[in-house]
Design a protein around this motif. Structure first.
Motif, PDB file in Angstrom:
ATOM      1  N   ALA A  70     -11.095   6.277  -5.039  1.00 22.62           N
ATOM      2  CA  ALA A  70     -11.440   5.488  -3.861  1.00 22.62           C
ATOM      3  C   ALA A  70     -12.292   4.289  -4.267  1.00 22.62           C
ATOM      4  CB  ALA A  70     -12.191   6.353  -2.851  1.00 22.62           C
ATOM      5  N   ALA A  71     -12.238   3.231  -3.455  1.00 25.53           N
ATOM      6  CA  ALA A  71     -12.957   1.998  -3.791  1.00 25.53           C
ATOM      7  C   ALA A  71     -14.464   2.206  -3.813  1.00 25.53           C
ATOM      8  CB  ALA A  71     -12.589   0.900  -2.795  1.00 25.53           C
ATOM      9  N   TYR A  81      -6.444   8.471  -8.978  1.00 24.16           N
ATOM     10  CA  TYR A  81      -6.592   7.187  -8.278  1.00 24.16           C
ATOM     11  C   TYR A  81      -7.879   7.291  -7.476  1.00 24.16           C
ATOM     12  CZ  TYR A  81      -5.613   3.208  -5.214  1.00 24.16           C
ATOM     13  OH  TYR A  81      -5.678   2.005  -4.529  1.00 24.16           O
ATOM     14  N   GLY A  84      -4.868   0.859 -11.179  1.00 20.89           N
ATOM     15  CA  GLY A  84      -5.635   1.830 -10.407  1.00 20.89           C
ATOM     16  C   GLY A  84      -5.306   3.275 -10.725  1.00 20.89           C
ATOM     17  N   PHE A  85      -4.219   3.526 -11.455  1.00 20.11           N
ATOM     18  CA  PHE A  85      -3.790   4.887 -11.755  1.00 20.11           C
ATOM     19  C   PHE A  85      -4.029   5.205 -13.230  1.00 20.11           C
ATOM     20  CE2 PHE A  85      -1.476   3.834  -7.935  1.00 20.11           C
ATOM     21  CZ  PHE A  85      -1.454   5.020  -7.219  1.00 20.11           C
ATOM     22  N   ARG A 124       2.775   6.206  -4.879  1.00 18.92           N
ATOM     23  CA  ARG A 124       1.596   5.331  -4.860  1.00 18.92           C
ATOM     24  C   ARG A 124       0.989   5.245  -3.456  1.00 18.92           C
ATOM     25  NH1 ARG A 124       5.360   2.429  -7.816  1.00 18.92           N
ATOM     26  NH2 ARG A 124       4.804   1.908  -9.979  1.00 18.92           N
ATOM     27  N   GLU A 125       1.857   5.105  -2.450  1.00 24.21           N
ATOM     28  CA  GLU A 125       1.377   4.915  -1.082  1.00 24.21           C
ATOM     29  C   GLU A 125       0.531   6.093  -0.616  1.00 24.21           C
ATOM     30  OE1 GLU A 125       3.948   3.240   2.299  1.00 24.21           O
ATOM     31  OE2 GLU A 125       3.730   5.366   2.859  1.00 24.21           O
ATOM     32  N   GLY A 165      -7.106   7.069  -0.680  1.00 23.36           N
ATOM     33  CA  GLY A 165      -8.193   6.225  -1.154  1.00 23.36           C
ATOM     34  C   GLY A 165      -8.803   5.394  -0.050  1.00 23.36           C
ATOM     35  N   ALA A 166      -7.960   4.876   0.840  1.00 25.79           N
ATOM     36  CA  ALA A 166      -8.452   4.070   1.958  1.00 25.79           C
ATOM     37  C   ALA A 166      -9.282   4.892   2.931  1.00 25.79           C
ATOM     38  CB  ALA A 166      -7.282   3.416   2.684  1.00 25.79           C
ATOM     39  N   ALA A 194      -1.344   8.078  -2.476  1.00 27.97           N
ATOM     40  CA  ALA A 194      -2.648   7.962  -3.127  1.00 27.97           C
ATOM     41  C   ALA A 194      -3.486   6.863  -2.481  1.00 27.97           C
ATOM     42  CB  ALA A 194      -2.455   7.670  -4.612  1.00 27.97           C
ATOM     43  N   GLN A 195      -2.870   5.735  -2.198  1.00 26.31           N
ATOM     44  CA  GLN A 195      -3.600   4.608  -1.619  1.00 26.31           C
ATOM     45  C   GLN A 195      -4.107   4.921  -0.219  1.00 26.31           C
ATOM     46  OE1 GLN A 195      -0.479   1.767  -2.190  1.00 26.31           O
ATOM     47  NE2 GLN A 195      -1.122   1.232  -4.271  1.00 26.31           N
ATOM     48  N   ASN A 196      -3.345   5.673   0.558  1.00 27.08           N
ATOM     49  CA  ASN A 196      -3.810   6.065   1.888  1.00 27.08           C
ATOM     50  C   ASN A 196      -5.008   6.996   1.803  1.00 27.08           C
ATOM     51  OD1 ASN A 196      -2.279   5.370   4.613  1.00 27.08           O
ATOM     52  ND2 ASN A 196      -0.799   5.226   2.943  1.00 27.08           N
TER      53      ASN A 196
END
Length: 330
Positions: free
Chosen positions: A50-51, A48, A23-24, A71-72, A78-79, A74-76
């Motif tokens: 978003a879905a 990164y 994803g990165f 990572r966390e 993205g969510a 970026a994922q937050n």
């Protein structure tokens, strides 16, 4: 060129897979002012996505003795339907080259070229609502950037994570020793200064010691990289601009710990800021602009989003509720 005019376009490589895994992606930027006084300079943009398709994005800038590895974070984003980008500034992390001293800078406006190039790329990729975010020294740099370029940069909001607005040093050193070294830096910018920063903060973060995070200890060592007199002069120039008031027009969120560590209490490292004095952040945050929201996160450490899980969960709640209030509807 270090003044406020916008430079010629930078050049970019193609995206390739990033060291953070699935994803990165990353690309290399050659800023418009390259080369500098050490030779060719580069910065690195990490992406990164978003879905689901979105035109919202955040650009994150790390602190001193640091690079992007969260990572966390970026994922937050993205969510919450933000495309996430992070910038490893010149001479940091992915952008360090063998001919350079890590973190070496003589004027904080050198980094503006990196930010210009990164933001131009974000816009080229279809992002129209852009949040700029900075941690610690990155918080100082991004604040100064928005002050000088808020009209053309198109930034919708500024998020600061424990911004470095003042030195956390004894009064005598701040008032006498550091001003002396600042004058030295004008003439001998490459003079290396002795650092008295403890390794305890880094050891509290990395999972090889007492922490929960994994990152490259060559790019973010526990015993911090040396500081040049030119770096100190550049930082103190930036601090002086804060005290003159930046007059930032866009909404600003300032997150920080509720406490600074007590001297002689090493366990405080897990629930206080052991790097900066939060009293300085509280005092100086109002000088950033007219739309500043300051929030102390109970039990947070210097990098609020590297705190213990319960604490950073609360920090994410505050962050995304605030963004929901100040940004236009997606």
């Amino acid at each position: 060129m270090l003044q406020s005019e916008v430079p010629a376009p930078a050049t970019y490589s193609q995206y390739v897979p990033d060291i953070l895994g699935e994803g990165f992606e990353q690309l290399t930027i050659t800023p418009a002012d390259s080369p500098d006084y050490e030779g060719d300079v580069f910065s690195t943009l990490v992406r990164y996505q978003a879905a689901a398709p979105t035109t919202r994005a955040v650009l994150y800038v790390h602190g001193f003795n640091d690079y992007f590895f969260q990572r966390e974070l970026a994922q937050n984003y993205g969510a919450h339907q933000f495309n996430f980008y992070a910038l490893d500034l010149r001479k940091y992390g992915r952008s360090i080259r063998p001919h350079q001293r890590p973190n070496n800078v003589r004027d904080l406006r050198e980094y503006f070229h990196d930010l210009h190039a990164a933001l131009a790329r974000l816009r080229e990729e279809g992002n129209t609502t852009i949040v700029l975010s900075g941690h610690s020294t990155g918080g100082l740099i991004t604040s100064l950037y928005v002050r000088e370029h808020q009209e053309q940069a198109g930034i919708a909001a500024l998020v600061l994570n424990s911004p470095f607005l003042e030195m956390h040093q004894p009064w005598l050193l701040r008032k006498i020793g550091i001003p002396l070294m600042r004058r030295v830096g004008a003439r001998w910018p490459d003079l290396q200064l002795k650092t008295a920063l403890s390794a305890v903060y880094g050891e509290s973060l990395h999972r090889s010691y007492r922490g929960e995070w994994d990152y490259n200890l060559e790019w973010k060592p526990n015993q911090v990289f040396g500081m040049n007199a030119g770096w100190l002069r550049a930082i103190r120039w930036g601090h002086a601009q804060i005290r003159r008031s930046l007059n930032i027009k866009v909404p600003v969120l300032v997150l920080h710990s509720d406490r600074t560590a007590r001297r002689g209490h090493p366990e405080d490292v897990f629930e206080t800021d052991v790097v900066l004095n939060v009293a300085h952040i509280r005092e100086l945050s109002p000088w950033l602009g007219s739309r500043v929201t300051e929030h102390a996160v109970e039990g947070a450490i210097h990098d609020v989003f590297l705190s213990r899980e319960k604490v950073r969960t609360e920090a994410y709640r505050v962050l995304f509720e605030w963004l929901g209030r100040v940004l236009p509807a997606a």
